[in-house]
Scaffold this motif. Structure first.
Motif, PDB file in Angstrom:
ATOM      1  N   ILE A  87      -4.438  -3.918   2.602  1.00 15.58           N
ATOM      2  CA  ILE A  87      -3.992  -2.753   2.699  1.00 15.58           C
ATOM      3  C   ILE A  87      -4.928  -1.674   2.989  1.00 15.58           C
ATOM      4  N   ALA A  88      -4.555  -0.752   3.901  1.00 12.86           N
ATOM      5  CA  ALA A  88      -5.494   0.328   4.106  1.00 12.86           C
ATOM      6  C   ALA A  88      -4.883   1.746   4.110  1.00 12.86           C
ATOM      7  N   SER A  89      -5.808   2.522   4.103  1.00 15.81           N
ATOM      8  CA  SER A  89      -5.129   4.017   4.126  1.00 15.81           C
ATOM      9  C   SER A  89      -6.361   4.903   4.368  1.00 15.81           C
ATOM     10  N   ASP A  90      -6.298   5.732   5.205  1.00 19.47           N
ATOM     11  CA  ASP A  90      -7.269   6.953   5.643  1.00 19.47           C
ATOM     12  C   ASP A  90      -6.560   8.212   5.693  1.00 19.47           C
ATOM     13  N   PRO A  91      -6.829   8.842   4.278  1.00 21.11           N
ATOM     14  CA  PRO A  91      -6.037   9.985   3.933  1.00 21.11           C
ATOM     15  C   PRO A  91      -6.444  11.362   4.915  1.00 21.11           C
ATOM     16  N   THR A  92      -7.375  11.199   5.828  1.00 19.41           N
ATOM     17  CA  THR A  92      -7.673  12.247   6.535  1.00 19.41           C
ATOM     18  C   THR A  92      -7.750  11.993   8.039  1.00 19.41           C
ATOM     19  N   ALA A  93      -7.161  10.716   8.314  1.00 19.19           N
ATOM     20  CA  ALA A  93      -6.947  10.500   9.676  1.00 19.19           C
ATOM     21  C   ALA A  93      -5.903  11.467  10.548  1.00 19.19           C
ATOM     22  N   SER A  94      -6.170  11.456  11.752  1.00 18.98           N
ATOM     23  CA  SER A  94      -5.266  12.527  12.510  1.00 18.98           C
ATOM     24  C   SER A  94      -4.119  11.862  12.870  1.00 18.98           C
ATOM     25  N   GLU A  95      -3.934  10.538  12.852  1.00 17.07           N
ATOM     26  CA  GLU A  95      -2.677   9.751  13.055  1.00 17.07           C
ATOM     27  C   GLU A  95      -1.951   9.515  11.885  1.00 17.07           C
ATOM     28  N   PRO A  96      -0.823   9.924  11.635  1.00 18.50           N
ATOM     29  CA  PRO A  96       0.135  10.160  10.579  1.00 18.50           C
ATOM     30  C   PRO A  96      -0.030   8.284  10.271  1.00 18.50           C
ATOM     31  N   GLY A  97       0.235   7.313  10.959  1.00 18.00           N
ATOM     32  CA  GLY A  97       0.294   6.040  10.456  1.00 18.00           C
ATOM     33  C   GLY A  97      -0.764   5.600   9.846  1.00 18.00           C
ATOM     34  N   LEU A  98      -2.067   5.918  10.232  1.00 19.00           N
ATOM     35  CA  LEU A  98      -3.263   5.587   9.533  1.00 19.00           C
ATOM     36  C   LEU A  98      -3.470   6.405   8.279  1.00 19.00           C
ATOM     37  N   ARG A  99      -2.888   7.534   7.979  1.00 17.80           N
ATOM     38  CA  ARG A  99      -2.860   8.006   6.647  1.00 17.80           C
ATOM     39  C   ARG A  99      -2.071   7.332   5.794  1.00 17.80           C
ATOM     40  N   ALA A 100      -1.086   6.694   6.281  1.00 17.49           N
ATOM     41  CA  ALA A 100      -0.001   6.027   5.275  1.00 17.49           C
ATOM     42  C   ALA A 100      -0.557   4.510   4.914  1.00 17.49           C
ATOM     43  N   ALA A 101      -0.199   4.060   3.809  1.00 17.59           N
ATOM     44  CA  ALA A 101      -0.702   2.621   3.602  1.00 17.59           C
ATOM     45  C   ALA A 101      -0.050   1.783   4.656  1.00 17.59           C
ATOM     46  N   HIS A 102      -0.976   0.994   5.057  1.00 14.61           N
ATOM     47  CA  HIS A 102      -0.389   0.030   6.225  1.00 14.61           C
ATOM     48  C   HIS A 102      -1.445  -1.165   6.233  1.00 14.61           C
ATOM     49  N   ILE A 103      -1.131  -2.301   6.794  1.00 16.07           N
ATOM     50  CA  ILE A 103      -1.756  -3.563   6.633  1.00 16.07           C
ATOM     51  C   ILE A 103      -2.812  -3.598   7.906  1.00 16.07           C
ATOM     52  N   ARG A 114      -3.337  -3.127  13.312  1.00 20.16           N
ATOM     53  CA  ARG A 114      -2.798  -2.201  12.041  1.00 20.16           C
ATOM     54  C   ARG A 114      -1.424  -2.061  12.117  1.00 20.16           C
ATOM     55  N   LEU A 115      -0.626  -2.512  11.102  1.00 21.04           N
ATOM     56  CA  LEU A 115       0.521  -2.850  11.139  1.00 21.04           C
ATOM     57  C   LEU A 115       1.390  -1.807   9.985  1.00 21.04           C
ATOM     58  N   THR A 116       2.560  -1.625  10.426  1.00 22.34           N
ATOM     59  CA  THR A 116       3.242  -0.826   9.435  1.00 22.34           C
ATOM     60  C   THR A 116       3.949  -2.043   8.532  1.00 22.34           C
ATOM     61  N   PRO A 117       4.427  -1.577   7.194  1.00 21.17           N
ATOM     62  CA  PRO A 117       4.834  -2.509   6.295  1.00 21.17           C
ATOM     63  C   PRO A 117       6.032  -3.432   7.094  1.00 21.17           C
ATOM     64  N   GLU A 118       6.734  -2.867   7.743  1.00 27.53           N
ATOM     65  CA  GLU A 118       7.983  -3.542   8.658  1.00 27.53           C
ATOM     66  C   GLU A 118       7.173  -4.533   9.620  1.00 27.53           C
ATOM     67  N   MET A 119       6.053  -4.230  10.299  1.00 29.00           N
ATOM     68  CA  MET A 119       5.534  -5.286  11.272  1.00 29.00           C
ATOM     69  C   MET A 119       4.852  -6.280  10.585  1.00 29.00           C
ATOM     70  N   ALA A 120       4.453  -6.043   9.236  1.00 30.46           N
ATOM     71  CA  ALA A 120       3.652  -7.115   8.403  1.00 30.46           C
ATOM     72  C   ALA A 120       4.455  -8.061   7.942  1.00 30.46           C
ATOM     73  N   GLU A 121       5.830  -7.606   7.459  1.00 33.59           N
ATOM     74  CA  GLU A 121       6.652  -8.493   7.232  1.00 33.59           C
ATOM     75  C   GLU A 121       7.219  -9.387   8.412  1.00 33.59           C
ATOM     76  N   GLU A 122       7.281  -8.711   9.527  1.00 32.25           N
ATOM     77  CA  GLU A 122       7.882  -9.764  10.623  1.00 32.25           C
ATOM     78  C   GLU A 122       6.725 -10.813  10.849  1.00 32.25           C
ATOM     79  N   LEU A 123       5.513 -10.036  10.975  1.00 30.35           N
ATOM     80  CA  LEU A 123       4.393 -11.083  11.066  1.00 30.35           C
ATOM     81  C   LEU A 123       4.410 -12.249  10.168  1.00 30.35           C
ATOM     82  N   ALA A 124       4.614 -11.964   8.750  1.00 33.26           N
ATOM     83  CA  ALA A 124       4.700 -12.900   7.839  1.00 33.26           C
ATOM     84  C   ALA A 124       5.790 -13.790   7.945  1.00 33.26           C
ATOM     85  N   ASP A 125       6.898 -13.372   8.225  1.00 33.47           N
ATOM     86  CA  ASP A 125       7.949 -14.323   8.707  1.00 33.47           C
ATOM     87  C   ASP A 125       7.442 -15.371   9.659  1.00 33.47           C
ATOM     88  N   GLU A 126       7.017 -14.912  10.784  1.00 34.32           N
ATOM     89  CA  GLU A 126       6.288 -15.801  11.946  1.00 34.32           C
ATOM     90  C   GLU A 126       5.453 -16.599  11.361  1.00 34.32           C
TER      91      GLU A 126
END
Length: 158
Positions: A87-103, A114-126
């Motif tokens: 899990i990663a999060s860059d609180p001051t990133a200009s891109e909102p997706g990088l500020r949010a917790a992501h994989i 860099r995956l959203t939680p939904e993308m990470a769950e889809e990858l895990a299923d695969e």
């Protein structure tokens, strides 16, 4: 007598730490000008913000522990591939997706996914399906080798 500059009406205590966060020390600065400050850090963050110091508060990024898988090969002593995720999060990133917790998924190359939680769950299923396919292939190869009296290969149980 003059009224004190600090009275119960104008004292502003430190704000409460948000749910899901903890207060941790972080070292920031350059050269000999480093100092310890305290920052809000997500509960999942295991990064040592003192040992892994940054130049500015805005450079602090949060990371969880890393998990991974390594792919060996029987034709070399070197591993063929390594994937890791955390899990990663860059609180001051200009891109909102990088500020949010992501994989963050890394394969030891300069590029990382860099995956959203939904993308990470889809990858895990695969990957679960891929793991089942590898297990099936291993059993099939083992049965084939047993029927052909093929010698044991490196890494196989006798």
């Amino acid at each position: 007598m003059a009224k004190s500059a600090i009275t119960p009406n104008n004292v502003h205590p430190f704000p409460a730490i948000r749910p899901g966060f903890k207060l941790v020390p972080a070292r920031i600065g350059r050269g000999e000008q480093k100092q310890i400050v305290y920052v809000e850090c997500p509960l999942w963050c295991t990064e040592d913000h003192v040992d892994n110091f940054q130049y500015d508060l805005g450079d602090i990024t949060h990371y969880s522990d890393m998990s991974g898988v390594t792919v060996p090969t029987m034709t070399s002593d070197y591993d063929r591939a390594t994937w890791s995720a955390r899990i990663a999060s860059d609180p001051t990133a200009s891109e909102p997706g990088l500020r949010a917790a992501h994989i963050l998924v890394d394969d030891e190359t300069p590029d990382e996914a860099r995956l959203t939680p939904e993308m990470a769950e889809e990858l895990a299923d695969e990957l679960v399906g891929f793991a089942a396919a590898i297990r099936h292939a291993a059993r099939t190869a083992r049965l084939h080798n047993a029927s052909q009296s093929v010698p044991q290969q490196r890494g196989e149980a006798v």
